[in-house]
Design an enzyme around this catalytic site. Sequence first.
Site, PDB file in Angstrom:
ATOM      1  N   GLU A 120       0.727  -1.023  -0.175  1.00 31.99           N
ATOM      2  CA  GLU A 120      -0.067  -0.096   0.168  1.00 31.99           C
ATOM      3  C   GLU A 120       1.028   1.286  -0.061  1.00 31.99           C
ATOM      4  O   GLU A 120       0.710   2.190  -0.793  1.00 31.99           O
ATOM      5  CB  GLU A 120      -0.812  -0.100   1.241  1.00 31.99           C
ATOM      6  N   ARG A 124       0.664   3.902  -3.358  1.00 34.68           N
ATOM      7  CA  ARG A 124       0.128   5.118  -2.954  1.00 34.68           C
ATOM      8  C   ARG A 124       1.227   6.188  -2.817  1.00 34.68           C
ATOM      9  O   ARG A 124       0.797   7.280  -3.411  1.00 34.68           O
ATOM     10  CB  ARG A 124      -0.894   5.415  -1.699  1.00 34.68           C
ATOM     11  N   ASP A 247      -4.807  -9.798  -8.151  1.00 37.50           N
ATOM     12  CA  ASP A 247      -5.235  -8.843  -9.276  1.00 37.50           C
ATOM     13  C   ASP A 247      -4.242  -8.339  -9.893  1.00 37.50           C
ATOM     14  O   ASP A 247      -3.640  -8.397 -11.224  1.00 37.50           O
ATOM     15  CB  ASP A 247      -6.371  -7.874  -9.119  1.00 37.50           C
ATOM     16  N   GLU A 363     -11.880   0.858 -10.218  1.00 38.56           N
ATOM     17  CA  GLU A 363     -11.517  -0.164 -11.419  1.00 38.56           C
ATOM     18  C   GLU A 363     -12.710   0.015 -12.717  1.00 38.56           C
ATOM     19  O   GLU A 363     -12.385  -0.339 -13.815  1.00 38.56           O
ATOM     20  CB  GLU A 363     -11.569  -1.383 -10.916  1.00 38.56           C
TER      21      GLU A 363
HETATM   22  C1  DMJ Z   1      -6.270   0.688  -5.050  1.00 37.81           C
HETATM   23  O1  DMJ Z   1      -5.467   0.936  -3.869  1.00 37.81           O
HETATM   24  C2  DMJ Z   1      -5.517   0.032  -6.002  1.00 37.81           C
HETATM   25  O2  DMJ Z   1      -6.303   0.281  -7.278  1.00 37.81           O
HETATM   26  C3  DMJ Z   1      -5.429  -1.218  -5.891  1.00 37.81           C
HETATM   27  O3  DMJ Z   1      -4.670  -1.882  -6.857  1.00 37.81           O
HETATM   28  C4  DMJ Z   1      -6.680  -1.820  -5.603  1.00 37.81           C
HETATM   29  N1  DMJ Z   1      -7.268  -1.085  -4.357  1.00 37.81           N
HETATM   30  C5  DMJ Z   1      -7.414   0.224  -4.411  1.00 37.81           C
HETATM   31  C6  DMJ Z   1      -8.843   0.534  -5.450  1.00 37.81           C
HETATM   32  O4  DMJ Z   1      -9.782  -0.138  -5.393  1.00 37.81           O
END
Ligand code: DMJ
Length: 457
Positions: A120, A124, A247, A363
């Site tokens: 994370e 970010r 994912d 998404e």
């Molecule tokens: C975001 O932090 C990123 O897109 C991550 O890949 C998946 N989760 C969140 C958004 O849903």
Amino acid sequence: MTRIALAVLAFAATAFLPVQAQERVQDPVLEPDHAELAQQVKAEFLHAWNGYVEYAWGHDGLKPLSRGYYDWYEVPLYMTPLDAFDTMLLMGLDAEAQRAKRLVLDSLSFDHDMTVQVFEITIRMLGGLISAYQLDGDERFLRLAVDLADRLLPAFESPTGMPYWGVNLRTGETTGFVNNPAEIGTLMLEFGALSRLTGDPVYYEKAKRGVVAVFERRSGIGLVGTTIDVESGEWGERGSHISGRIDSYYEYLLKAWLLFGDEDFSAMWKRSIEAVNRYLADEQATGFWYGHADMDTGKRTATRFGALDAFMPAVLALGGDLERAERLMESCHAMWTLFDIEPEQLDYVTMKPLHPGYYLRPEAIESAYYLYRLTGDEKYVRMGRTMFENIVKFTRSEVGYAALADVTTKEKSDRMESFFLAETLKYAYLLFAAPETIDFDGVIFNTEAHPIWRSWD
Ligand code: DMJ
């Protein structure tokens, strides 16, 4: 800064486009006014940002219902301003961007005795700092990025090279030997870009070793599982899917190839997507979906798809598979319009929500944006418009925007994630704004929608 076209990307994008996509005729339906929609997104971005400024300034995020703030850790890392900074620049919100920049550059420090989640913080914050540096040019962003990456590097010191889940920013002590493909693989663009920008190969090499270690442990039929022990290299949960915890592992295999031109990623992407399409893709009366299967046998274990899985049309399209991308996008749109807002998870056979929350995720709009840019078909603008307008209708609060606890009742919950500003509203804006707003063919977005350019060539 000069935006340099990615030769490899341009090649990849055009070489993969089927002829019919390049020759598609304009849709006869009356088109929405793109410029007006872009202005509406900008206005709603300001509503969300102003809520943060008034009630959560100096903290990680806004609690929109109680008009308070939250921090992820003991010390705030200014997640919302850093995540939102490049969106502001793209929207031309220069005064807001300058204010966010001052906060980050004057006050952000990573020298804290606290353990953070490597994934994370990378997507970010490291991603945010790299984009900020590339867009704004201020060297202090790059220095912060290097400082952060150096503090995260101890995470890679496992026997397999796969990173631990967490690391203490001051001591380098690691935590969490159970990790997953997404959190291991989704460091490559940020660490790789940092190597290219600084000339120090260590970041690229460490991140790549982790990805390769996951890929090499794929099953006999080419699938990866949900959790893996980074010390022994053994899989834990052996369920395979494209949902959370796997994912963006796939997303970064493709994007690392496109951004760095590294053929190893091309090979890993092609081998992986073949297995995913063979064992996870699922044709049902309700549409075309990707489900869950056992990683060893390929046997279907769940018919579950959700808000996180909706990244897949974008990745399929970027990888050149417009046929599957467009069909899956139709399913994402159907999932969205069932309750006017998509649920976190849906059983795509019964069409009943398995998890009814909506966390302001990007998404589905992200995929609409990619499909619009890659096909020119206005129906993707209309899909994105429905999503954006329903987000405004159901999640706007007096102060900022609030997640939904339940899309069937529209009950709100007290949290506005930073990715709402970094991703959801950025992709909505880019979908409607003039194509020149960003050079789509020359940029790679990290998984938090931070644009990265191959400026080092
Ligand atoms: C975001 O932090 C990123 O897109 C991550 O890949 C998946 N989760 C969140 C958004 O849903």
